[in-house]
Scaffold this motif. Structure first.
Motif, PDB file in Angstrom:
ATOM      1  N   ALA A   1      -7.323   9.669  -7.114  1.00 48.23           N
ATOM      2  CA  ALA A   1      -6.040   9.584  -6.700  1.00 48.23           C
ATOM      3  C   ALA A   1      -4.809   9.509  -7.510  1.00 48.23           C
ATOM      4  O   ALA A   1      -3.592   9.625  -7.147  1.00 48.23           O
ATOM      5  N   LYS A   2      -5.238   9.484  -8.826  1.00 51.09           N
ATOM      6  CA  LYS A   2      -4.349   9.427 -10.006  1.00 51.09           C
ATOM      7  C   LYS A   2      -3.277  10.794  -9.746  1.00 51.09           C
ATOM      8  O   LYS A   2      -2.145  10.773 -10.294  1.00 51.09           O
TER       9      LYS A   2
ATOM     10  N   MET B   1      -2.851  12.330  -6.921  1.00 53.19           N
ATOM     11  CA  MET B   1      -2.359  12.345  -5.571  1.00 53.19           C
ATOM     12  C   MET B   1      -0.829  11.500  -5.490  1.00 53.19           C
ATOM     13  O   MET B   1      -0.638  10.720  -6.414  1.00 53.19           O
ATOM     14  N   PRO B   2      -0.234  11.823  -4.402  1.00 55.69           N
ATOM     15  CA  PRO B   2       1.140  11.278  -4.331  1.00 55.69           C
ATOM     16  C   PRO B   2       0.937   9.907  -4.027  1.00 55.69           C
ATOM     17  O   PRO B   2       0.152   9.189  -3.385  1.00 55.69           O
ATOM     18  N   LEU B   3       2.037   9.099  -4.674  1.00 53.04           N
ATOM     19  CA  LEU B   3       1.750   7.535  -4.711  1.00 53.04           C
ATOM     20  C   LEU B   3       2.016   6.781  -3.299  1.00 53.04           C
ATOM     21  O   LEU B   3       2.854   7.360  -2.421  1.00 53.04           O
ATOM     22  N   GLY B   4       1.408   5.749  -3.200  1.00 49.21           N
ATOM     23  CA  GLY B   4       1.284   5.351  -1.918  1.00 49.21           C
ATOM     24  C   GLY B   4       0.806   6.012  -0.658  1.00 49.21           C
ATOM     25  O   GLY B   4       1.265   5.681   0.674  1.00 49.21           O
ATOM     26  N   GLY B   5       0.267   7.292  -0.917  1.00 43.71           N
ATOM     27  CA  GLY B   5      -0.320   8.077   0.228  1.00 43.71           C
ATOM     28  C   GLY B   5       0.801   8.813   0.939  1.00 43.71           C
ATOM     29  O   GLY B   5       0.622   9.550   2.143  1.00 43.71           O
ATOM     30  N   VAL B   6       1.991   9.165   0.206  1.00 38.99           N
ATOM     31  CA  VAL B   6       3.049   9.839   0.872  1.00 38.99           C
ATOM     32  C   VAL B   6       2.735  11.513   0.951  1.00 38.99           C
ATOM     33  O   VAL B   6       1.955  11.967  -0.008  1.00 38.99           O
ATOM     34  N   ILE B   7       2.657  12.015   2.073  1.00 35.88           N
ATOM     35  CA  ILE B   7       2.834  13.414   2.016  1.00 35.88           C
ATOM     36  C   ILE B   7       3.971  14.174   1.797  1.00 35.88           C
ATOM     37  O   ILE B   7       4.701  14.031   2.691  1.00 35.88           O
ATOM     38  N   PRO B   8       4.102  14.588   0.611  1.00 36.39           N
ATOM     39  CA  PRO B   8       5.454  15.065   0.211  1.00 36.39           C
ATOM     40  C   PRO B   8       6.147  16.104   0.681  1.00 36.39           C
ATOM     41  O   PRO B   8       7.006  16.549  -0.034  1.00 36.39           O
ATOM     42  N   LYS B   9       5.330  17.043   1.623  1.00 34.50           N
ATOM     43  CA  LYS B   9       5.924  18.093   2.064  1.00 34.50           C
ATOM     44  C   LYS B   9       5.726  18.236   3.853  1.00 34.50           C
ATOM     45  O   LYS B   9       4.853  17.504   3.970  1.00 34.50           O
ATOM     46  N   GLY B  10       6.532  18.877   4.239  1.00 32.73           N
ATOM     47  CA  GLY B  10       6.560  18.962   5.697  1.00 32.73           C
ATOM     48  C   GLY B  10       5.522  20.226   6.211  1.00 32.73           C
ATOM     49  O   GLY B  10       5.434  21.013   5.407  1.00 32.73           O
TER      50      GLY B  10
ATOM     51  N   GLY C   1       0.905  -1.109   0.051  1.00 33.66           N
ATOM     52  CA  GLY C   1       0.050   0.029   0.076  1.00 33.66           C
ATOM     53  C   GLY C   1       0.760   1.495  -0.003  1.00 33.66           C
ATOM     54  O   GLY C   1       0.324   2.343  -0.755  1.00 33.66           O
TER      55      GLY C   1
ATOM     56  N   SER D   1       5.864  12.721   4.879  1.00 26.94           N
ATOM     57  CA  SER D   1       5.434  11.744   5.780  1.00 26.94           C
ATOM     58  C   SER D   1       4.927  10.717   5.209  1.00 26.94           C
ATOM     59  O   SER D   1       4.385  10.646   3.798  1.00 26.94           O
TER      60      SER D   1
END
Ligand code: SF4
Ligand code: SF4
Lengths: 398, 103
Positions: free
Chosen positions: B7-8, B10-19, A104, A215
């Motif tokens: 989700a296409k 959205m970042p892959l695998g649900g990663v949040i790419p920014k802090g 996932g 994250s």
């Protein structure tokens, strides 16, 4: 690289597990987190010797359970490293929760799965209940008939998993004891060839990149969860193309090309067996015996089980009149094993589909012999003659 | 028939790419109880500021000035942690407070 130039190959006699340990050494992953379990133990035991000898740069993490082994691989992969592990049976079962998290989160972790039965009763010998149980966990699954295939598959697994069109974990399955502990002569690639083939892994959002904090493993609620799963589902379906590409490139470099399925004497066959892993080898011997008597018998061996090569199966089984799918695992559905169900479903839309029956064989290491295969082919000829299947699903030899 | 998946994009695998984007996620809607400050009692010791799990105590020039109601979850920790001798924060029912004044 020139086509069909066999590289500076070296032949060597190795057990399946030694070959996997050697492949891991040649890949030299960043992290290997492991907890030993029979029959995969010697993969890790031998790899740990490479670590101790300084032959690899790998951070070798000995953990307290397989759940932790997979968790540590997930952490390492999220951090941006190339992570590998190996397991069997109960070990794979204990990784369960984490298998889904690895896929996932789209982490390209590589695992050697040495197939072994699941308890109870306790049994250390080969069947496929472990990896078949993980078939819906979102991992790509490659199966290996021989030591050579298992060795070759591990390099390809890395390339498939890390391809940016895929980014999914891959497990390479081989039969416990039958393949893992049997010594076989195989052709090895050199360390340089291995490194050059797998290349470097550059993660998109490595957690260790502190200048660009990210994250991972965040919550997705009903408004997005299903979309993430949809994308994951499309990615594993599309990974077939990458498996084919990588199999071709491997063939071009090292002279052994791989596809999604392998067939033997199937082209003009009236009847066929579909079977995974080492038992395909036994079936080939039975085919030679029967072909010598003029009987048109053939074999289809899926190399890829996840994603399922349904279209390729339909193509390969065109013209075959009766098929027996042999499962080394039961799905306890009262309707045959997993491979049977998926093959049967794949063939449903065929115009002239063959009659299909299923047999469960070889559980807990029970032998599968050429006589068994011959008996199946005879039963299939009966089906062709009468146009009827007497028993759709059954246990073989018990 | 098939709607293009959101989700296409959205970042892959649900990663949040920014802090540093937790502020964008408003958690105030989870609140059942709401903190109310009695500024006459408050000494601006800022114990509540230290203890609030959602950084929802607003401070200006070293003075406690109120709550960030877009993020305050209404846990009541601030009210408990405010020193016994002061007790400048009371938790009131969110709905009652609405009936009482907001609507
Ligand atoms: S803990 Fe109480 S007294 Fe101290 S700043 Fe907060 S509300 Fe004011
Ligand atoms: S109620 Fe909880 S979240 Fe709200 S300000 Fe007080 S401590 Fe923070």
């Amino acid at each position: 690289m020139a086509d069909n130039t066999a590289s500076k190959t070296k032949n060597s006699a190795l057990t399946g597990n030694s070959a996997m340990a050697l492949a891991m050494k040649q890949i030299d992953p960043d992290v290997c987190a492991v907890y030993p379990i029979t029959p995969s133990t010697t993969v890790i035991e031998e790899f740990s010797s490479y670590v101790a000898d300084g032959a690899v740069e790998t951070e070798f993490v000995t953990v307290e359970s397989e759940h932790s082994a997979m968790s540590a691989c997930i952490g390492a992969s999220a951090a941006g490293g190339r992570a590998m592990t190996a397991t069997s049976s109960q070990g794979l079962a204990l990784m369960w929760e984490m298998l889904y998290i690895a896929s996932g989160m789209r982490l390209p972790i590589i695992m050697t799965t040495v197939n072994r039965a699941l308890a109870a009763p306790i049994n250390i010998h080969c069947d496929h209940s472990d990896s078949m149980g993980a078939r819906d966990s979102g991992w790509i699954q490659l199966y290996s008939e021989t030591v050579q295939e298992a060795y070759d598959n591990l390099f390809q697994a890395v390339k498939i998993a890390e391809d940016e069109r895929v980014l999914l974990p891959v497990m390479v399955c081989l039969d416990g004891f039958i393949t893992s502990h049997a010594i076989e002569v195989l052709s090895l690639i050199t360390d340089d060839e291995a490194k050059d083939f797998v290349g470097d892994y550059t993660a998109k959002h490595p957690l260790l990149d502190t200048d660009n904090p990210a994250s991972m493993g965040a919550l997705a609620l009903p408004d997005t969860y299903m979309d993430f799963k949809h994308v994951q589902s499309d990615a594993i379906a599309a990974s077939k193309e990458v498996v084919i590409e990588v199999g071709k490139e491997f063939g071009k470099r090292f002279g052994r090309e791989y596809g999604l399925i392998d067939t033997y004497q199937l082209e003009d066959a009236d009847v066929a067996i579909v079977i995974l892993n080492s038992a395909a080898g036994t079936t080939r011997v039975a085919i030679d015996e029967l072909r010598a008597k003029g009987l048109k018998v053939g074999l289809l061996k899926p190399r890829l089980f996840r994603p399922f090569p349904h279209a390729e199966m339909v193509e390969a089984l065109k013209g075959v009149k009766a098929v027996c799918v042999l499962d080394r695992a039961d799905s306890f559905s009262g309707f045959g094993g997993p491979l049977f169900n998926e093959v049967r479903s794949a063939l449903y839309d065929m115009e002239d589909r063959p009659k299909i029956m299923g047999r469960i064989y070889g559980l807990g290491g029970k032998d599968y012999t050429t006589e068994n295969a011959v008996a199946i082919y005879e039963a299939l000829f009966d089906v062709v003659k009468t146009g009827k299947i007497d028993t759709l699903n059954d246990y073989m030899g018990s | 028939m098939t709607k293009k998946s959101k989700a296409k994009d959205m970042p892959l695998g649900g990663v949040i790419p920014k802090g540093g984007n937790a502020h964008d996620y408003e958690t105030g809607g989870w609140r059942k109880f709401q903190p109310v400050l009695d500024s006459d009692k408050c000494t601006s010791c800022l114990i509540c500021w230290v203890m609030c799990p959602d950084s929802s105590i607003m401070v200006e020039d070293g003075k406690m000035v109120g709550f960030d109601m877009e993020h305050c979850k209404g846990c009541g920790i601030c009210a408990v942690e405010c020193p016994d001798k002061i007790k400048a924060i009371t938790m009131i029912d969110q709905e009652e407070s609405k009936e009482g004044g907001c609507e």
